[in-house]
Write a protein that holds these residues in place. Structure first.
Motif, PDB file in Angstrom:
ATOM      1  N   MET A 325       0.849  -1.191   0.000  1.00 24.76           N
ATOM      2  CA  MET A 325       0.000   0.000   0.000  1.00 24.76           C
ATOM      3  C   MET A 325       0.881   1.236   0.000  1.00 24.76           C
ATOM      4  N   ILE A 326       0.288   2.353  -0.360  1.00 22.73           N
ATOM      5  CA  ILE A 326       0.909   3.662  -0.157  1.00 22.73           C
ATOM      6  C   ILE A 326       0.139   4.345   0.957  1.00 22.73           C
ATOM      7  N   HIS A 327       0.849   4.863   1.948  1.00 21.60           N
ATOM      8  CA  HIS A 327       0.176   5.515   3.070  1.00 21.60           C
ATOM      9  C   HIS A 327       1.054   6.607   3.652  1.00 21.60           C
ATOM     10  N   ALA A 328       0.437   7.460   4.459  1.00 21.20           N
ATOM     11  CA  ALA A 328       1.154   8.483   5.222  1.00 21.20           C
ATOM     12  C   ALA A 328       1.272   7.950   6.646  1.00 21.20           C
ATOM     13  N   PRO A 329       2.443   7.438   7.045  1.00 19.38           N
ATOM     14  CA  PRO A 329       2.545   6.683   8.305  1.00 19.38           C
ATOM     15  C   PRO A 329       2.392   7.523   9.574  1.00 19.38           C
TER      16      PRO A 329
END
Length: 352
Positions: A325-329
């Motif tokens: 996934m692509i996420h803003a951690p």
């Protein structure tokens, strides 16, 4: 004459002396901290720091999602209040014009002296013309009565608008106070996490803040989009593909809580911005986004699906295929690619 003698000081001996010595040593230990060790906090291992920091970030993210939801409601309340104020101003302007017209009519009647109609008829040199004028005056009186009725109605409408505006203003102030409390909670969690990370060496800090805790660099460069461009996993439609493409373009962007782009994001802000770029409107918060489409199981995941984590649905990422996934951690890491199994999976939604 009485002789005043100076009291003789008693010497310390036995148990009293031992007690005094113990207290003195204790005082010295408190003052010096035995060279700083008296009140030293236990030294945490990097693994313990990582566990604590992860917990703090997760708690901060829960508070951030609440902040985002409250901010959304506060903004909507602000818009409603502004609309009420604008409508009140417009109606007030119309009311002022109607009042001016009534004032002109009243002034004209005063100038005429209000003579009894029977005397006016008797004194008129042209009774037929007077009767015609009287009929016109009666119709004018009807119009005046209608104008008075309209003014009264406008007054009631304005009072209702002001009452509604007061309710919205009270609600707005309450939400603004809640925003302030939530902001304080978020900053407290993030500040505590920073303090823990500051105790580590640069190498240890890199390991703790990496995607999997191993110290390996996370994939955050634009060339990380290569697997998708090779066609190994295709998005189900053009809008999902557009959302994934937007997320790839934002790799490396900083995490900022409450941000929705275009240069920084929190987790739900990234998901919302990605789908907004594809022409699809989704809610602001994770706990609303999970209900923004059709639920899908983990085995059914396709690129563009939103994947959610933790029991409170406090984190979201955009699935890109192959378990990634692509996420803003969190504030310690930029927007990046990560495996979906690095956090407790809570569900997934297909938006389009």
């Amino acid at each position: 004459m009485a002789v005043h003698r100076k009291p003789r000081q008693r010497s310390l001996s036995g148990h009293t002396a031992r007690t005094a010595a113990t207290l003195a040593l204790a005082g010295a230990a408190t003052a010096t901290g035995f060279e700083g060790t008296g009140h030293a906090e236990p030294q945490l291992t990097p693994a313990q720091v990582k566990a604590k920091v992860d917990q703090l970030y997760q708690e901060a993210e829960v508070a951030t999602e609440k902040y985002d939801g409250t901010k959304e409601k506060a903004d909507a309340t602000q818009r409603r209040l502004k609309a009420l104020q604008d409508e009140t101003a417009r109606k007030q302007e119309k009311l002022n014009s109607a009042r001016d017209a009534l004032g002109s009519i009243a002034a004209a009647q005063y100038r005429d002296g209000g003579i009894d109609p029977a005397w006016q008829l008797a004194l008129s040199s042209d009774p037929d013309q007077y009767l015609e004028d009287a009929a016109l005056a009666e119709r004018a009186g009807d119009r005046q009565a209608g104008a008075v009725t309209r003014v009264r109605r406008q007054l009631r409408e304005i009072e209702q608008l002001r009452g509604a505006a007061h309710v919205e203003l009270t609600s707005l102030r309450s939400r603004q106070a809640e925003l302030k409390r939530q902001k304080t909670a978020i900053n407290g969690k993030l500040g505590e996490a920073r303090q823990l990370l500051d105790r580590l060496s640069p190498q240890q800090r890199a390991a703790v803040t990496s995607s999997d805790g191993s110290g390996r660099a996370s994939r955050s460069a634009p060339d990380a989009r290569a697997p998708l461009s090779q066609g190994s996993v295709a998005a189900p439609d053009s809008r999902a593909a557009a959302a994934v493409s937007y997320a790839y373009a934002k790799l490396g962007s900083p995490y900022v809580w409450g941000a929705t782009g275009p240069d920084s994001f929190d987790c739900s802000g990234l998901a919302q911005a990605a789908y907004r770029s594809a022409g699809v409107s989704i809610p602001r918060t994770t706990y609303a986004q999970i209900n923004a489409g059709r639920r899908v199981s983990r085995s059914e995941l396709q690129p563009g699906d939103l994947v959610f984590f933790y029991s409170g649905i406090s984190h979201v990422g955009i699935y890109i295929g192959n378990g990634q996934m692509i996420h803003a951690p969190n504030p310690s890491a930029p927007v990046r690619i990560a495996p979906i199994d690095e956090m407790p999976f809570a569900g997934a939604t297909r938006v389009v």
